[in-house]
Design an enzyme around this catalytic site. Structure first.
Site, PDB file in Angstrom:
ATOM      1  N   ASP A  54       0.791  -1.236   0.084  1.00  0.00           N
ATOM      2  CA  ASP A  54      -0.083   0.086  -0.075  1.00  0.00           C
ATOM      3  C   ASP A  54       0.873   1.071   0.174  1.00  0.00           C
ATOM      4  OD1 ASP A  54      -2.121  -1.826   0.269  1.00  0.00           O
ATOM      5  OD2 ASP A  54      -2.717  -1.330   2.291  1.00  0.00           O
ATOM      6  N   ASP A  94     -12.784  -4.492   5.581  1.00  0.00           N
ATOM      7  CA  ASP A  94     -12.839  -3.050   5.718  1.00  0.00           C
ATOM      8  C   ASP A  94     -13.118  -2.498   4.325  1.00  0.00           C
ATOM      9  OD1 ASP A  94     -10.641  -3.968   4.118  1.00  0.00           O
ATOM     10  OD2 ASP A  94      -8.970  -3.088   5.563  1.00  0.00           O
TER      11      ASP A  94
END
Length: 892
Positions: free
Chosen positions: A306, A420
């Site tokens: 990420d 999420d």
């Protein structure tokens, strides 16, 4: 992918660190309920030759013809591979089985049961082979006359033997229980098995993390990766030392992990700001790891997911390595090798370093992966999510390809059941789509759990089952065992939990939506048995209250609160729909219409419950979507069909749906809402409008794409129509058009109109509106319609639209509905909203133009027999009352 695609865990993976943090969380809850629950076996004797259930499923289990008896005093003898946790679990299980006193000794007791913990020698008397040839963490559990032996290959193996014994022994308040003879020879299929707490969103509490660790140990998971995105000292402030209170909490987690035989892995993510070539940053990493080493951490990871590898955090890195993926891989290898050599290698007892690559989600060769394969120290474990951030399937071939392309041992960071990226859902189905034999190709399997720790346990139970013994794994059977254990063996609680979990079964790994409820609904449509269906839906409506009242793990109710509320509300709505169908089929039209009018408010309530995210946003939750809501839609259509009403068009598609952007939005008359697929259309994929009956059709408009996703339209396709959904005729071909219009030849009749892709494409599909002009009865007269309503709504075939007059009727005023042609009229039915009181008479216009009065309007539902009179129009002749309202005038 569309720009709104979540960055949570894949493209941004919140799941990536290896281990058992998340898995452990789920497993600890499930472990609370042994495979053979105590309550279910109170006072019962186990017969020789029986094999009790043990989870995770052992590699080999054999029944013996003898048995042991739990005596009042049990002598416990410990050996070399026994430790305090194993002894503690064993003693607790014996007391729960009816032993009043546990006596520690060095040799067998006289006359009573002797339990050997951590010693293989006593297996000889039972003629059972010892654990010497087993892999690490393997164990032998043997039960025979006068003795129980728990012999591990190592201390963890003995601890696992104790966890299996806990499930085998019955629960009794006193001694005398007969325990069937048994031989278990067991070992894990893969070395590392556990959970990665790596999601974005509302953080787990410290209490929940401790609970998770207990769950992991009970389910033979041996790794927990601490990587919560809410800990700023892991990412944004990674160079800074922990405050004393937070470090103390971490130490408590580390200590609990050790007691549960779970390897606590600390994962530091410096990628947002690290300068790879900086000696100072290497020192900061090493120093940070040292503070964790000092509180007992022995396994470390450096996730580099990420982040961008096309933009450096310092000029020195660009100067040294240049640009591109290969440069990033070289820089990351340099940093990790220094940490590996300057910290891991200098700390005896440290486990191999783990890392998460920036390209963690495929097996496609690239300069970046080549750099890691060639330059990263060979003993570093590489974490990988499979083919895809959330991989629907994972195969042996893919695992081998990952090992080849990365050139390192592979630890999976499986992004299930993490939610999420879809915080409106709970993911309560089993671990699925992973090929048998996968475990042997990997250094380990770790799962990323949900934001909800206690609710995660159902799925994590199944992850633990697969990781321990994938060759024997059956997803549905494991799921059933998880439900049983979590319910504490109580049948009523287990039934309620199964109903609730079924509603949240679907995911990228489990494509079936509420499979058990869907099967019940299909059976209802085939049989028409409303009583049976109402019993099913009554149980669904009651399930949330049962779970709140009876589940021993109170955290589950807190985790699942909004979803439990929504389930209860959907139960009320679907039961109302069922009674509506029963009334309509039974000829009780007034009752059916009254129930139909209740449905919109009940559905609105069911959709009203929200989950509050970390940023305070309120997100409507989903349960049983595509099943519960579809049933109500189908039930409503059935009611309307029985009345002779067509109903509104229904949208269908062969494509999956992204989040809540379902097909119904393409026919809701609102250009600001849209259907959005969750993948790219392939040749042959379709979006279809079902007009519910064959009828004349006019102009067609297909409006696709939306701001921010202007490329999300069918790039190449055809418009087609059909009377039966089988034989299709082409109306128009299109290419490169986001908005497509077509005018069929005069007299064209169809029930179905569809757009079909004729070529595959890379972008997804958005359909704002798919409109088909159709003919309706002409409605004239008055009073005029109020703003937001139309005269047409009184006879448009859609009971959800209502003609609302702008004022009270004037003397002689009427509302006239033309039938289009003269026909024999058997009945006239007039539906009005509840509470409507305007008075009027119902009239028919005969062939000679005269009007014949059939009778007065009477309440919300008026059905008048016409006796086959031939007529070409219906009139509602007003006499008095306030502003009138009509939902539909139906001529039969």
């Amino acid at each position: 992918m569309p720009c709104e695609t979540p960055v949570a865990h894949g493209g941004h993976v919140t799941l990536r660190l290896p281990r058992l943090a998340a898995l452990a969380a789920a497993l600890s809850l499930l472990l609370a309920i042994p495979a053979l629950p105590a309550a279910a076996h109170e006072g019962r004797q186990q017969k020789p030759g029986t094999i009790p259930a043990i989870t995770p499923t052992p590699q080999t289990v054999h029944a013996r013809d003898d048995r042991a008896t739990v005596s009042s005093t049990v002598t416990l003898v410990t050996g070399d591979t026994a430790d305090a946790p194993a002894v503690r679990v064993t003693e607790k299980a014996l007391r729960a089985a009816g032993a009043h006193r546990i006596a520690r000794g060095t040799k067998p007791g006289r006359g009573g049961l002797t339990v050997y913990v951590g010693s293989a020698a006593p297996l000889g008397a039972l003629r059972v082979e010892g654990p010497a040839e087993l892999p690490a963490e393997g164990y032998v559990l043997a039960i025979g006359v006068g003795r129980i032996v728990l012999a591990g290959k190592d201390t963890t193996g003995t601890y696992y033997a104790a966890q299996s014994l806990r499930q085998v022994l019955p629960h009794r308040t006193g001694p005398g229980a007969k325990v069937a003879g048994l031989e278990v020879r067991d070992w894990p299929a893969t070395p590392l098995r556990g959970v990665i707490e790596g999601f974005y969103g509302t953080p787990w509490s410290h209490t929940a993390r401790l609970d998770q660790l207990d769950f992991y140990g009970a389910h033979k998971m041996n790794i927990y990766v601490y990587s919560p995105k809410d800990d700023p000292y892991l990412r944004a402030r990674w160079r800074e030392a922990y405050p004393a209170d937070q470090l103390a909490q971490l130490k408590e987690l580390v200590d609990r992990s050790a007691a549960d035989h779970v390897d606590f892995t600390y994962a530091l993510s410096p990628g947002l700001s690290v300068c790879y070539s900086s000696d100072a940053d290497v020192k900061a990493l090493v120093d940070k790891f040292q503070t964790l080493w000092d509180i007992g951490v022995r396994t470390f990871a450096v996730p580099l997911d990420d982040i961008s590898y096309t933009a450096w955090n310092c000029q020195a890195d660009k100067d040294r390595w240049g640009t591109g993926g290969g440069a990033a891989g070289a820089a990351q290898s340099y940093l990790l090798n220094r940490v590996n050599r300057e910290f891991i290698a200098t700390h005896p007892g440290a486990e191999p370093l783990q890392m998460v690559p920036t390209e963690y989600y495929n097996v496609t060769p690239s300069p970046y992966k080549s750099a890691l394969a060639e330059q990263l120290d060979p003993d570093v474990l590489v974490e990988w999510t499979g083919v895809g951030v959330i991989a629907p399937t994972m195969t042996v071939a893919q695992a081998k390809a990952a090992r080849t392309v990365f050139g390192h041992p592979i630890l999976t960071w499986d992004n299930y059941p993490v939610n999420d990226y879809i915080t409106n859902r709970l993911l309560l189905g089993p671990f699925n789509g992973r090929e048998k034999g996968l475990a042997a190709e990997l250094a380990g399997i770790t799962a990323n759990p949900m934001i909800q720790p206690y609710a995660s346990k159902l799925a994590l139970f199944t992850v633990a089952d697969f990781a321990w013994n994938d060759s024997a794994y059956d997803a549905r059977a494991s799921w059933g065992a998880a439900l049983k254990e979590y319910a504490g063996g109580d049948p009523r609680t287990a039934a309620a939990l199964r109903i609730f979990a079924d509603l949240s079964y679907s995911s990228d790994l489990n494509k079936q939506k509420a499979p058990e409820l869907a099967a019940e609904l299909a059976a209802f449509w085939a049989s028409g048995d409303t009583r049976r269906l109402d019993r099913t839906l009554a149980a669904l409506q009651a399930a949330p209250a049962v779970l709140r009242d009876r589940l021993t793990d109170r955290g589950f109710a807190d985790d699942a609160g909004p979803w439990l509320d929504a389930t209860e509300a959907w139960g009320a709505a679907t039961r109302t729909a069922t009674r509506m169908i029963g009334a309509a089929r039974g000829g009780r039209g007034a009752e059916a219409w009254e129930l139909r009018q209740r449905l919109p408010a009940l559905v609105a309530r069911a959709k009203s419950f929200t989950y509050t995210g970390l940023d305070g946003s309120r997100i409507p939750v989903l349960v049983g979507d595509g099943v519960l809501d579809t049933f109500i839609d189908d039930a409503t259509a059935e009611h309307d069909r029985l009345l002779g009403v067509t109903g509104p068009p229904k949208a269908l598609t062969s494509l999956g749906t992204y989040q809540t952007n379902g097909p119904a939005r393409m026919v809701d008359g609102d250009d600001s809402t849209y259907f959005w697929s969750n993948g790219s259309p392939a040749a042959g994929d379709t979006v279809t409008v079902d007009l519910r009956k064959e009828q004349p059709i006019g102009d067609i408009t297909l409006a696709m794409g939306k701001p921010g996703s202007t490329d999300d339209y069918l790039h190449q396709g055809v418009l087609e129509y059909s009377a039966d959904g089988t034989a299709w005729q082409q109306l128009a071909a299109f290419s490169g058009q986001a908005t497509v219009t077509a005018s069929p030849p005069a007299g064209t009749r169809a029930r179905f109109v569809r757009a079909r892709a004729t070529a595959a494409q890379g972008s997804w599909l958005v359909v704002r509106e798919f409109g088909i002009a159709t003919a309706h009865a002409a409605v004239t007269g008055g009073p005029p319609a109020a703003i937001g309503s139309t005269l047409h709504a009184a006879a448009d075939g859609d009971l959800s639209t209502v003609y609302r007059a702008a004022r009270a009727p004037e003397p002689g005023e009427s509302l006239d509905v033309a039938l289009g042609r003269e026909a024999a009229v058997g009945t006239v039915t007039v539906l009005r909203p509840a509470g409507e009181t305007a008075k009027a008479s119902v009239q028919l216009r005969a062939a000679d133009g005269s009007w014949r009065t059939l009778g007065p309007l009477a309440g919300p539902y008026t059905r008048i027999m016409a006796g086959g009179v031939r007529a070409d129009a219906v009139r509602i002749a007003w006499s008095s009352g306030g502003s009138p309202q009509i939902a539909e005038v139906i001529v039969g």
